[in-house]
Design a protein around this motif. Structure first.
Motif, PDB file in Angstrom:
ATOM      1  N   ILE A 292       0.880  -1.176   0.000  1.00  0.00           N
ATOM      2  CA  ILE A 292       0.000   0.000   0.000  1.00  0.00           C
ATOM      3  C   ILE A 292       0.912   1.219   0.000  1.00  0.00           C
ATOM      4  CG2 ILE A 292      -1.622   1.358   1.394  1.00  0.00           C
ATOM      5  CD1 ILE A 292      -2.691  -1.382   2.479  1.00  0.00           C
ATOM      6  N   VAL A 293       0.552   2.227  -0.781  1.00  0.00           N
ATOM      7  CA  VAL A 293       1.302   3.480  -0.751  1.00  0.00           C
ATOM      8  C   VAL A 293       0.364   4.594  -0.298  1.00  0.00           C
ATOM      9  CG1 VAL A 293       0.904   4.130  -3.181  1.00  0.00           C
ATOM     10  CG2 VAL A 293       2.990   4.884  -2.016  1.00  0.00           C
ATOM     11  N   SER A 294       0.889   5.527   0.506  1.00  0.00           N
ATOM     12  CA  SER A 294       0.052   6.620   1.009  1.00  0.00           C
ATOM     13  C   SER A 294       0.789   7.947   0.884  1.00  0.00           C
ATOM     14  CB  SER A 294      -0.343   6.367   2.469  1.00  0.00           C
ATOM     15  OG  SER A 294       0.804   6.207   3.282  1.00  0.00           O
ATOM     16  N   ALA A 295       0.022   9.027   0.700  1.00  0.00           N
ATOM     17  CA  ALA A 295       0.576  10.375   0.536  1.00  0.00           C
ATOM     18  C   ALA A 295      -0.068  11.290   1.557  1.00  0.00           C
ATOM     19  CB  ALA A 295       0.293  10.880  -0.872  1.00  0.00           C
ATOM     20  N   SER A 296       0.751  12.176   2.147  1.00  0.00           N
ATOM     21  CA  SER A 296       0.248  12.941   3.298  1.00  0.00           C
ATOM     22  C   SER A 296       0.685  14.409   3.296  1.00  0.00           C
ATOM     23  CB  SER A 296       0.749  12.272   4.588  1.00  0.00           C
ATOM     24  OG  SER A 296       0.544  13.072   5.721  1.00  0.00           O
ATOM     25  N   ASP A 297      -0.048  15.191   4.087  1.00  0.00           N
ATOM     26  CA  ASP A 297       0.325  16.582   4.334  1.00  0.00           C
ATOM     27  C   ASP A 297       1.553  16.684   5.241  1.00  0.00           C
ATOM     28  OD1 ASP A 297      -1.785  17.287   2.783  1.00  0.00           O
ATOM     29  OD2 ASP A 297      -2.819  18.500   4.283  1.00  0.00           O
ATOM     30  N   ASP A 298       2.074  15.554   5.730  1.00  0.00           N
ATOM     31  CA  ASP A 298       3.338  15.598   6.486  1.00  0.00           C
ATOM     32  C   ASP A 298       4.537  15.612   5.525  1.00  0.00           C
ATOM     33  OD1 ASP A 298       3.651  12.957   5.619  1.00  0.00           O
ATOM     34  OD2 ASP A 298       3.327  12.063   7.594  1.00  0.00           O
ATOM     35  N   LYS A 299       4.231  15.783   4.199  1.00  0.00           N
ATOM     36  CA  LYS A 299       5.232  15.899   3.121  1.00  0.00           C
ATOM     37  C   LYS A 299       5.923  14.578   2.797  1.00  0.00           C
ATOM     38  CE  LYS A 299       6.228  20.712   4.385  1.00  0.00           C
ATOM     39  NZ  LYS A 299       7.274  21.691   4.696  1.00  0.00           N
ATOM     40  N   THR A 300       5.373  13.463   3.282  1.00  0.00           N
ATOM     41  CA  THR A 300       5.969  12.160   2.970  1.00  0.00           C
ATOM     42  C   THR A 300       5.019  11.288   2.154  1.00  0.00           C
ATOM     43  OG1 THR A 300       5.143  10.893   4.875  1.00  0.00           O
ATOM     44  CG2 THR A 300       7.167  12.182   5.207  1.00  0.00           C
ATOM     45  N   VAL A 301       5.650  10.356   1.448  1.00  0.00           N
ATOM     46  CA  VAL A 301       4.947   9.233   0.823  1.00  0.00           C
ATOM     47  C   VAL A 301       5.442   7.994   1.547  1.00  0.00           C
ATOM     48  CG1 VAL A 301       4.742   7.865  -1.295  1.00  0.00           C
ATOM     49  CG2 VAL A 301       4.752  10.367  -1.427  1.00  0.00           C
ATOM     50  N   LYS A 302       4.516   7.162   2.037  1.00  0.00           N
ATOM     51  CA  LYS A 302       4.933   5.969   2.780  1.00  0.00           C
ATOM     52  C   LYS A 302       4.515   4.700   2.042  1.00  0.00           C
ATOM     53  CE  LYS A 302       4.984   8.098   7.391  1.00  0.00           C
ATOM     54  NZ  LYS A 302       6.438   8.240   7.493  1.00  0.00           N
ATOM     55  N   LEU A 303       5.403   3.729   2.069  1.00  0.00           N
ATOM     56  CA  LEU A 303       5.156   2.424   1.451  1.00  0.00           C
ATOM     57  C   LEU A 303       4.974   1.405   2.568  1.00  0.00           C
ATOM     58  CD1 LEU A 303       5.178   1.096  -1.431  1.00  0.00           C
ATOM     59  CD2 LEU A 303       7.560   0.486  -0.960  1.00  0.00           C
ATOM     60  N   TRP A 304       3.871   0.648   2.502  1.00  0.00           N
ATOM     61  CA  TRP A 304       3.503  -0.286   3.571  1.00  0.00           C
ATOM     62  C   TRP A 304       3.422  -1.708   3.031  1.00  0.00           C
ATOM     63  CZ3 TRP A 304       2.375   2.394   8.211  1.00  0.00           C
ATOM     64  CH2 TRP A 304       2.096   3.769   8.069  1.00  0.00           C
TER      65      TRP A 304
END
Length: 359
Positions: free
Chosen positions: A160-172
Motif C-alpha cells: 500500500i502506498v500513502s501520501a500525506s500533508d506531512d510531506k511524505t509518501v509511505k510504502l507499507w
C-alpha cells in the motif's frame, strides 16, 4: 498494413450535472460508466453511451472526495467529508452500505485488484483497510503525522502506498502492516500517489508543483518533473505504463512521456483548477474534473494499442530525468529491467532531446 497514425488528444464530450466543484472521477472496467464526486455531496454515474440518463446518488451528508469502481465494476466506493465510506450498486436504484471508522474527512478510497478489500485515507492521519463483502473494518496504518490525502494498493495487492500533508509518501507491507519506506523529497503537502501498472514504481503529486517517480524496490528517485505553475492535484498512469497524465490548479492537464522523460501535451479545458484525472482501463479515454463543475472525457489518440496489448507487462520508466519546461535534463543513473537494445535506444533518445534543447 500501415500502423495507425497517432493524433493529439481530443475532447470527446463533457458532462454537466454537478452543482459544485468536481473532486474525483473513475471509469468502470468496461468504460461503459464514469463516476464522479463533488463538493455538492452527490455522486454521479454517467453513461458513455449517448442519450443515456445519468444516475445521481445522494446519501453522503457532506462533500464527496473520492470514488473508485471495484475491479468487476459491480460496486462503486465513495468517501466523504462526512467521515464515512459508502459502497454503492451502480444501477438505477443506487442502494448503498455505509462503513464507519474514520474520525475525520475520508480523502481516498481504492479497491484491491481482487475486490476483496479496499483501502482508505483520512484527515484523522490514518490509512485503513476494510473487507468489502464482510463489510468490516480490518486494521489501521498509523505513522503519518498529518492528514493523509491518498492511499492505493499495488497491482498485486501486497503493498500500500500513502501520501500525506506531512510531506511524505509511505510504502507499507499489507501482510506485516509495517512501513517499509518513507519518501521525503517533496517540498510541500503530497496530494496524490499511485502505482505504475508494473508495480515496480510509484508517482506522487505535490503542492510544490512537482511530480516525482520512485522505484519501490531500490527506493531511488527515478524522475522529477517541475512543469506545472501551481499545485498538482491528481495523476493517472496509462495502462501501457509509458505515459502519465497530471491535473493541476494551474487549470491544465499535462501528458508526460515516461520513457523519454519529457512533456508531450498540455491540455487547456477547465476554467480554474483541474482537480482530478483518470485514464480508462484500456487507456483509450481519460476523464478530468475541475472547480468549474465540469466532467470532461477526452480521447487519448496518442498511444493507439490493441486492447490485447494492454495485458502485456508494462515497462517501468527508464530514465532519471529532471524536466523544467520543455527542457529535459537527463541524468542517466539507473535503468530498470531493460534489454541492452532498449537501453541503447533510451540513450539515443536522451541525446537527441539534449541536442534539440541546446541552442
Amino acid at each position: 498494413m500501415a500502423a495507425p497514425c497517432a493524433e493529439d488528444p481530443s475532447l470527446e464530450r463533457h458532462f454537466k450535472g454537478h452543482r459544485d466543484a468536481v473532486t474525483c472521477v473513475d471509469f468502470s472496467i468496461n468504460t461503459k460508466q464514469l463516476a464522479s464526486g463533488s463538493m455538492d455531496s452527490c455522486l454521479m454515474v454517467w453513461h458513455m453511451k449517448p442519450q443515456s440518463r445519468a444516475y445521481r446518488f445522494t446519501g453522503h451528508k457532506d462533500a464527496v472526495t473520492c470514488v473508485n469502481f471495484s475491479p468487476s465494476g459491480h460496486l462503486l466506493a465513495s468517501g466523504s467529508r462526512d467521515k464515512t465510506v459508502r459502497i454503492w450498486v451502480p444501477n438505477v436504484k443506487g442502494e448503498s452500505t455505509v462503513f464507519r471508522a474514520h474520525t475525520a474527512t475520508v480523502r481516498s478510497v481504492h479497491f484491491c485488484s481482487d475486490g476483496q478489500s479496499f483501502v482508505t485515507a483520512s484527515d484523522d492521519k490514518t490509512v485503513k483497510v476494510w473487507a468489502t463483502h464482510r463489510q468490516k473494518f480490518l486494521f489501521s496504518l498509523s505513522q503519518h503525522i498529518n492528514w493523509v490525502r491518498c492511499a492505493k494498493f499495488s497491482p498485486d495487492g501486497r503493498l500500500i502506498v500513502s501520501a500525506s500533508d506531512d510531506k511524505t509518501v509511505k510504502l507499507w507491507d499489507k501482510s506485516s502492516r509495517e512501513c517499509v519506506h518513507s519518501y521525503c523529497e517533496h517540498g510541500g503537502f503530497v496530494t496524490y500517489v499511485d502505482f505504475h501498472p508494473s508495480g515496480t514504481c510509484i508517482a506522487a503529486a505535490g503542492m510544490d508543483n512537482t511530480v516525482k517517480v520512485w522505484d519501490v524496490r531500490t527506493h531511488r528517485l527515478l524522475q522529477h518533473y517541475q512543469l506545472h505553475s501551481a499545485a498538482v492535484n491528481g495523476l493517472s498512469f496509462h495502462p501501457s505504463g509509458n505515459y502519465l497524465i497530471t491535473a493541476s490548479s494551474d487549470s491544465t492537464l499535462k501528458i508526460l512521456d515516461l520513457m523519454e522523460g519529457r512533456l508531450l501535451y498540455t491540455l487547456h479545458g477547465h476554467q480554474g483548477p483541474a482537480t482530478t484525472v483518470a485514464f480508462s482501463r484500456t487507456g483509450e479515454y481519460f476523464a478530468s474534473g475541475g472547480s468549474d463543475e465540469q466532467v470532461m472525457v477526452w480521447k487519448s489518440n496518442f498511444d493507439i494499442v490493441d486492447h490485447g496489448e494492454v495485458t502485456k507487462v508494462p515497462r517501468p520508466p527508464a530514465t532519471l530525468a529532471s524536466s523544467m519546461g520543455n527542457l529535459t535534463v537527463s541524468i542517466l543513473e539507473q535503468r530498470l529491467t531493460l534489454t541492452e537494445d532498449k537501453l541503447k535506444q533510451c540513450l539515443e533518445n536522451q541525446q537527441l532531446i539534449m541536442q534539440r534543447a541546446t541552442p
